[in-house]
Design an enzyme around this catalytic site. Structure first.
Site: not given
Ligand code: ACO
Length: 428
Positions: A267, A307, A363
């Protein structure tokens, strides 16, 4: 066309018609769907509330596909450009932009409450020198509530208003005291001539000068960051605020619970991870190789990208990027900025990221700004908590005034053993 949903239960052949309102059906209406009169009735299974609206809210609107964020109908871009954090906090809490008189009374009230009871220092003294500032924040906010036992009167509107002002005011003091404890510096007291962010910078960084004068660019940057973090509808910590508050506990305890939810790395902690990633990449020449590793799944994720809700550029990221340039004018450019810009440039053109709708989130640039302003990385989540306090409180008041709300108490699907008899220890 009827606004209803017709469901046929193939177990019994019976048909039910449920009303649809605001794109939802009431989960409780499903309870009419039974196998027999003594059947409990159908429930929904929705871990993590992926498809459940837990409340009606008129505070924050998000359209993740279009990249829209609005507080009480006002676009975040306009608030970030024209408003202050305290004015935005008023807007979130009371639903309208304050008049001149309302704003000056509100600013005066919040400023007046920034001081802490001296006993609060004893709470910090109990912590080890290297305690995480979020642990100290959670404990301090919970402790604060014990100084104001009247705060338990949550249905007394006047009393509630006082606690709201106290909480917003004292968050900066508690946060700054936690920092001074961490670095071993004497506590700096609030200076009520200063603005809300200016006063916070004063309590963070004042040393021997008689009067601390915050740099106006850094003061404004911090105010904008507080505005951007003020609310984000039903996120994890806001859900914690509402769930804990639904037990009718005092608001200090509920805000402490919300802070605890924010502490988690899923978070409030991603901006710290972005900084670590940029340091690890180390040079602009290593960016293509890093992107390649992310795409092949060997290099982890591109932190600060993607996101759950935004499938477009996070509108807050766009504003933060601009603020970063203003801050670097004063502090000097972070060597990590060029790496961040190159990462963003490549990622926005790369098929892997484009196809998955992965854009920079809030972020991606915020950690760079905080670092330039000399905040140590464990303080980043504390800064988030300061801004989010107004949103938590607005959502808490909305919950208390909502006749649909009761104590938050989900159901479960029991998967444990069937009834069995206790076995004395010598027979096991
Ligand atoms: N880098 C590379 N690949 C990514 C990223 C990323 N940052 N985020 C998602 N993907 C890919 C996943 O591997 C997945 O690929 P696939 O379909 O081939 O398996 C696809 O994109 C979908 O990803 P999910 O994990 O299903 O997306 P979800 O909505 O569950 O996750 C999250 C969202 C947790 C923010 C994710 O994008 C992530 O981990 N980002 C990096 C961490 C981050 O920046 N978090 C801050 C969020 S903002 C906040 O909370 C204030």
């Amino acid at each position: 066309m009827a606004d209803t949903l017709t469901i046929t239960d193939n177990r019994t052949g019976k048909t039910y018609e449920l009303p649809i309102a605001d794109g939802t059906i009431k989960a409780l209406d499903l309870r009419k769907i039974k196998l027999s009169d003594d059947d409990f009735g159908l429930m929904t299974y929705d871990p993590a509330f992926m498809n459940t609206a837990s409340c009606r809210s008129s505070i924050t609107f998000i359209d993740g596909d279009k990249g829209i964020l609005e507080y009480r109908g006002y676009p975040i871009e306009q608030l970030a450009e024209k408003s202050t954090y305290l004015e935005t906090a008023f807007l979130l809490l009371y639903g309208h932009l304050p008049s001149k008189d309302e704003l000056s009374a509100w600013q005066r009230d919040v400023t007046y409450h920034t001081i802490l009871n001296e006993k609060m220092k004893g709470v910090l003294d109990a912590f080890r020198y290297d305690a995480h500032p979020m642990g100290k924040l959670i404990a301090s906010v919970a402790t604060l509530g014990t100084f104001y036992p009247e705060a338990a009167n949550i249905f007394d509107a006047q009393c509630r208003e006082k606690q709201i002002r106290r909480l917003i005011a004292k968050m900066i003091t508690v946060a700054a005291f936690g920092y001074r404890h961490m670095v071993g510096m004497p506590y700096a007291y609030p200076d009520n001539d200063l603005s809300y962010p200016g006063n916070f910078l004063n309590m963070m960084y004042k040393t021997t000068e008689v009067k601390y004068t915050p740099n106006p660019v850094l003061e404004r940057a911090l105010d904008v960051l507080f505005i951007l973090h003020a609310d984000h509808e039903q996120n994890c910590s806001t859900n914690a605020m509402r769930a804990v508050g639904s037990s009718h506990v005092d608001p200090y305890s509920a805000v402490a619970a919300a802070c605890a939810a924010l502490y988690g790395p899923l978070h409030g902690g991603a901006n710290e991870a972005v900084l670590e990633m940029l340091r690890e990449i180390g040079s602009i020449n290593n960016v293509p190789g890093f992107i390649q590793k992310v795409k092949s799944g060997e290099g982890g994720r591109l932190m600060g990208f993607g996101h759950r809700v935004y499938k477009n550029y996070d509108p807050r990221a766009r504003i933060i990027k601009k603020v970063a340039y203003d801050v670097f004018e004063v502090t000097g450019k972070s060597p990590l900025l060029d790496i961040a810009l190159e990462l963003e440039r490549i990622a926005l053109e790369d098929d892997y990221f484009v196809k998955r709708k992965l854009y920079p989130n809030v972020d991606f640039y915020s950690g760079l700004i905080y670092e330039a302003m000399r905040f140590p990385s464990p303080m980043f989540t504390v800064l988030f908590a300061i801004g989010r306090t107004s949103g938590w409180l607005a959502q808490w008041v909305e919950m208390l005034n909502d006749p649909d709300q009761k104590i938050a108490r989900p159901r479960q699907i029991f998967t444990g053993p069937e009834r069995r008899d206790y076995v004395p220890i010598e027979q096991r």
